[in-house]
Scaffold this motif. Structure first.
Motif, short mmCIF file in Angstrom:
data_model
loop_
_atom_site.label_atom_id
_atom_site.label_comp_id
_atom_site.label_asym_id
_atom_site.label_seq_id
_atom_site.Cartn_x
_atom_site.Cartn_y
_atom_site.Cartn_z
N ALA A 210 0.82 -1.21 0.00
CA ALA A 210 0.00 0.00 0.00
C ALA A 210 0.85 1.26 0.00
CB ALA A 210 -0.94 -0.01 1.21
N ALA A 211 1.93 1.28 0.80
CA ALA A 211 2.79 2.47 0.87
C ALA A 211 3.50 2.69 -0.46
CB ALA A 211 3.79 2.31 2.00
N GLN A 212 3.98 1.60 -1.08
CA GLN A 212 4.65 1.74 -2.38
C GLN A 212 3.67 2.17 -3.46
OE1 GLN A 212 6.21 -2.26 -2.49
NE2 GLN A 212 8.28 -1.59 -1.88
N LEU A 213 2.45 1.64 -3.40
CA LEU A 213 1.43 2.02 -4.38
C LEU A 213 1.12 3.51 -4.26
CD1 LEU A 213 -0.06 0.32 -6.49
CD2 LEU A 213 -1.96 0.11 -4.88
N ALA A 214 1.05 4.01 -3.02
CA ALA A 214 0.81 5.43 -2.81
C ALA A 214 1.97 6.26 -3.38
CB ALA A 214 0.63 5.72 -1.32
N ASP A 215 3.20 5.77 -3.20
CA ASP A 215 4.36 6.49 -3.73
C ASP A 215 4.33 6.51 -5.26
OD1 ASP A 215 6.98 7.75 -2.92
OD2 ASP A 215 7.72 6.24 -4.34
N ILE A 216 3.96 5.40 -5.87
CA ILE A 216 3.83 5.35 -7.33
C ILE A 216 2.81 6.38 -7.80
CG2 ILE A 216 3.01 3.93 -9.26
CD1 ILE A 216 4.16 1.49 -7.70
N ALA A 217 1.69 6.49 -7.10
CA ALA A 217 0.64 7.42 -7.48
C ALA A 217 1.12 8.86 -7.40
CB ALA A 217 -0.59 7.21 -6.60
N VAL A 218 1.80 9.21 -6.31
CA VAL A 218 2.29 10.58 -6.14
C VAL A 218 3.32 10.92 -7.21
CG1 VAL A 218 3.59 12.11 -4.61
CG2 VAL A 218 1.76 10.68 -3.68
N GLN A 219 4.26 9.99 -7.43
CA GLN A 219 5.27 10.23 -8.46
C GLN A 219 4.63 10.36 -9.84
OE1 GLN A 219 8.92 7.85 -8.43
NE2 GLN A 219 8.24 7.00 -6.47
N ALA A 220 3.65 9.51 -10.12
CA ALA A 220 2.98 9.55 -11.43
C ALA A 220 2.26 10.88 -11.63
CB ALA A 220 2.00 8.39 -11.57
N ALA A 221 1.67 11.41 -10.56
CA ALA A 221 1.01 12.71 -10.66
C ALA A 221 2.01 13.80 -10.98
CB ALA A 221 0.28 13.02 -9.35
N VAL A 222 3.19 13.75 -10.35
CA VAL A 222 4.23 14.74 -10.63
C VAL A 222 4.70 14.62 -12.07
CG1 VAL A 222 6.59 15.45 -10.06
CG2 VAL A 222 4.98 14.88 -8.23
N THR A 223 4.93 13.38 -12.53
CA THR A 223 5.37 13.17 -13.91
C THR A 223 4.32 13.66 -14.89
OG1 THR A 223 6.66 11.23 -13.24
CG2 THR A 223 6.14 11.44 -15.57
N ALA A 224 3.06 13.35 -14.63
CA ALA A 224 1.99 13.80 -15.52
C ALA A 224 1.99 15.32 -15.64
CB ALA A 224 0.64 13.30 -14.99
N ALA A 225 2.09 16.01 -14.50
CA ALA A 225 2.07 17.47 -14.52
C ALA A 225 3.27 18.03 -15.28
CB ALA A 225 2.05 18.00 -13.09
N GLN A 226 4.43 17.37 -15.17
CA GLN A 226 5.62 17.82 -15.89
C GLN A 226 5.41 17.83 -17.39
OE1 GLN A 226 8.68 15.14 -14.58
NE2 GLN A 226 9.37 16.48 -12.93
N PHE A 227 4.54 16.92 -17.86
CA PHE A 227 4.34 16.79 -19.31
C PHE A 227 2.97 17.29 -19.75
CE2 PHE A 227 7.85 14.04 -18.34
CZ PHE A 227 8.71 14.26 -19.40
N GLY A 228 2.39 18.20 -18.97
CA GLY A 228 1.19 18.89 -19.40
C GLY A 228 -0.11 18.13 -19.23
N VAL A 229 -0.10 17.04 -18.46
CA VAL A 229 -1.32 16.28 -18.19
C VAL A 229 -1.79 16.63 -16.78
CG1 VAL A 229 -2.35 13.99 -17.99
CG2 VAL A 229 -0.59 14.41 -19.72
N GLU A 230 -2.96 17.22 -16.66
CA GLU A 230 -3.49 17.58 -15.35
C GLU A 230 -3.78 16.30 -14.57
OE1 GLU A 230 -7.28 19.90 -13.27
OE2 GLU A 230 -7.00 19.96 -15.46
#
Length: 723
Positions: free
Chosen positions: A553-573
């Motif tokens: 669960a903790a790793q899955l949460a980390d994946i989600a947070v990182q993915a959100a940051v990556t998405a925002a970096q490339f113009g995906v809200e």
């Protein structure tokens, strides 16, 4: 209202296909539905139209995107007048325009058209279509003063006929005259003027085009060899000692077919590392024997050997003046043309002059264009460990031609140069100590890990990092010769901004050195990955589909947070959907509970993020399903970041969507490392490699900005403390 651009000229030989391709690329960055219309065409096949249809996946057949033939137009104009001709063409144009957000119009070619006052007809059509005109003027074999005069005359000709001139292009100008001509024209014309220098790689025909031009039979050679550029001709008649010094790189050897000594000599020189020839063309309907041909194949596999029935003189006459053409069968030339256009045309200024509103939809092509533009805007340095791999070399040429980033290729320099020459690729490699020169042009170097002076330094660094694992200097000295370790150490030591590998190496071989040398970022718990899934009308972010088999669960949460940051970096809200086989509170079980716990951890760690979970895929992306299952959710039906509960689910889903829905999958993009290192699929295509390198460059840009911002904050805190 549809906004149209009419690319036209004032005569033959202007090479405007480069401008037509460049304008198509620009328009497809701005809107989804770009139409192409050619008012008048010859009866034979239209190579430029076929190139545009193939490259930009245009659905409308060429016949429906063409007004009529020149022959029919001349007859109609003679019988019923220009007004009737124009009226018929306007009707055909509007059939294309009605289905398009923007239209690129390809003007007449001034080649045996049978039409009087052709320039005036182009101007009339542009006005009737409501299109801005982009005149292209030939600058070949003209000095700067003549180019300036021709461009000014063209501008006056179109403006005097009531046309709105978007910009003017002088094409194929001698490199030494380009700067002077550009400066002078900017002082005389109110609209932008762009000067494109002559590009020899575009003028050079391919071996395949030579074969078609002279009706040659292909005796030896593969498709890669036939795609080589022919940069010159060497006519063989002398004895071998006098013949060999005449060979130049990229030349086509033309010799009577009974001169087996010259055939074998040219190919042996090629194999030995002398200037590699493009191929051999045999005349007089003579063929070497089977043993000679077998030896030729062994000496230079893939190198074309052609044969024609005629003699050397009529063959030479047929080759005289033969030039390369942009066609669907020559994608490499298309990339060269785009690189030339983008290097010398201010596409930002040109975009601003177009009355085209950027589409809200994001197509795969628009996303890929945006990657290239962002990477090029702040050029970075990426290392490619697989320097002899064909796809990597082809991608490198695209990246350099389009000024996306600077590159280092790892491997033995002679092997890389030979492989590039065999593939007909021009990387214009710099020597190890050669200055980069013009900073406006991307450049590449080759570094051989075994012979590099960096080997000692890297061994010391690696031995220190891995001393706790028993690694001493001698072991480290051997380890850093591995191209993946060497490239990763270049990134760690700041000698490159990022690394891309995996076309010929396993994921483990790419990622393990990064774990050991670069390590996890302070704001991430684990390294994970995402794919950008480019659907027909939007881009979704899938994670993790490549690295972590069964995150808790903790790793899955980390994946989600990182993915959100990556998405925002490339113009995906980022709107995060934590996927499960159950939505909301409808299900229970260990797998669902893990996703539910991960969702709460994301909310606690980053309360500003929009996140929903557990949620099923259909409820995450389909508004009608979301309205039934989670009607009050801010994410359901609108999710952009989809986090899978495990690698099995994620990997299978991304591949199913890629293959079944025709999505373009860009990735995997690694996240959570201190510096960008990205892995390729071993089945990666050239465009996949280009996209991944561009993403790596953008990640490096983001990290540099973050470091600068952090440094600024620390400086401010220090100054505040001093005060």
């Amino acid at each position: 209202m549809t906004r149209s651009v009419y690319v036209t000229g004032i005569g033959r030989g202007d090479g405007r296909q480069v401008v037509e391709l460049g304008m198509m690329e620009l328009l497809t960055r701005l809107v989804d539905r770009v139409g192409v219309f050619r008012p008048l065409a010859h009866d034979d096949r239209d190579p430029v139209m076929e190139l545009l249809r193939s490259r930009y996946r245009l659905a409308r057949p060429t016949a429906e995107a063409t007004g009529m033939t020149y022959e029919r137009a001349a007859a109609l104009q003679a019988a019923r007048g220009t007004d009737e001709l124009v009226s018929a063409l306007v009707d055909r144009f509007h059939a294309v325009a009605r289905e398009s957000e923007a239209v690129l119009i390809l003007g007449t070619d001034y080649a045996d058209t049978g039409l009087p006052a052709e320039l005036a007809l182009n101007a009339r059509l542009a006005n009737e279509f409501g299109a801005a005109v982009l005149p292209v003027v030939a600058g070949r074999d003209r000095d700067a003063a003549t180019v300036v005069a021709e461009v000014r005359n063209a501008h006056h000709a179109y403006t005097s006929l009531g046309c709105e001139v978007l910009a003017t292009v002088a094409n194929r100008v001698r490199a030494e005259d380009a700067g002077e001509a550009a400066g002078e024209l900017q002082r005389h014309l109110p609209e932008p003027v762009f000067v494109l220098p002559e590009e020899p790689a575009l003028a050079a025909p391919t071996v395949s085009q030579v074969a078609r031009a002279v009706g040659a039979e292909v005796l030896l050679g593969d498709q890669t060899g036939l795609a080589r550029d022919v940069r010159g001709f060497v006519f063989g008649g002398a004895m071998l000692p006098a013949f060999l010094p005449a060979l130049t790189e990229g030349s086509l050897v033309v010799t009577p077919g009974d001169r087996a000594d010259l055939v074998i000599g040219a190919l042996a020189a090629h194999a030995a590392g002398s200037p590699p020839v493009a191929g051999v063309l045999l005349t007089l309907d003579q063929r070497p024997g089977d043993e000679t041909m077998a030896l030729a194949h062994r000496l230079a596999p893939g190198t074309p050997v052609l044969a024609v029935p005629g003699g050397s003189f009529p063959t030479a006459a047929a080759l005289l003046g033969l030039e390369g053409k942009l066609t669907a069968a020559s994608p490499r030339k298309a990339e060269i043309a785009l690189g030339l256009f983008e290097s010398h045309v201010d596409t930002t200024e040109l975009s601003g002059r177009l009355s085209v509103v950027r589409s809200d939809r994001v197509t795969p092509m628009m996303f890929e264009h945006e990657l290239i533009e962002r990477a090029r805007a702040d050029r970075r340095h990426v290392v490619l460990p697989e320097g002899t791999e064909e796809r990597v070399l082809r991608a490198a040429e695209v990246l350099l031609r389009r000024n996306v980033c600077n590159l280092t290729l790892l491997g033995e320099e002679g092997a890389i140069r030979r492989r590039a020459a065999e593939l007909g690729i021009d990387l214009r490699l710099l020597a190890a100590d050669e200055p980069a020169g013009d900073s406006a042009a991307a450049h590449a170097r080759v570094v051989d890990p075994e012979r590099s002076p960096l080997r000692e330094r890297f061994a010391e660094v690696y031995a220190k990092l891995r001393a706790h694992k028993g690694v001493d200097f001698d072991l480290a000295h051997d380890t850093v010769c591995d191209v993946s370790y060497f490239g990763t150490l270049m990134v760690r030591e700041g000698l490159a901004d990022g690394m891309v590998s995996g076309a010929a190496h396993s994921t483990a071989a790419t990622i393990r050195p990064a774990f050991e040398v670069i390590r996890t970022s302070p704001d991430a718990d684990i390294v994970s990955s995402v794919f950008f899934m480019c659907l027909a009308d939007r881009v979704l972010v899938y994670g993790d589909c490549a690295v972590n088999p069964d995150p808790d669960a903790a790793q899955l949460a980390d994946i989600a947070v990182q993915a959100a940051v990556t998405a925002a970096q490339f113009g995906v809200e980022p709107r995060i959907a934590m996927l499960s086989y159950s939505t909301g509170t409808s299900g229970s079980g260990a797998d669902v509970d893990k996703v539910r716990e991960a969702t709460e951890l994301v909310r606690a760690r980053r309360p500003e993020l929009l996140v929903e979970g557990p949620i099923q895929y259909d409820a995450a992306v389909e508004p009608s399903v979301a309205a039934t299952k989670l009607p009050d959710s801010q994410v359901a039906g609108r999710a952009t970041v989809l986090v899978f509960p495990d690698l099995n689910t994620g990997n299978n889903t991304y591949k199913a969507v890629q293959r079944s829905a025709g999505a373009v999958a860009v990735g995997p993009v690694l996240q959570g490392l201190r510096r960008p290192v990205n892995d390729l699929s071993r089945g990666a295509l050239v465009q996949d490699i280009v996209n991944t390198v561009a993403i790596t460059a953008i990640q490096a840009q983001q990290q540099a900005r973050s470091a600068t911002a952090a440094g600024g904050t620390q400086d401010q805190q220090k100054r505040s403390g001093d005060a």
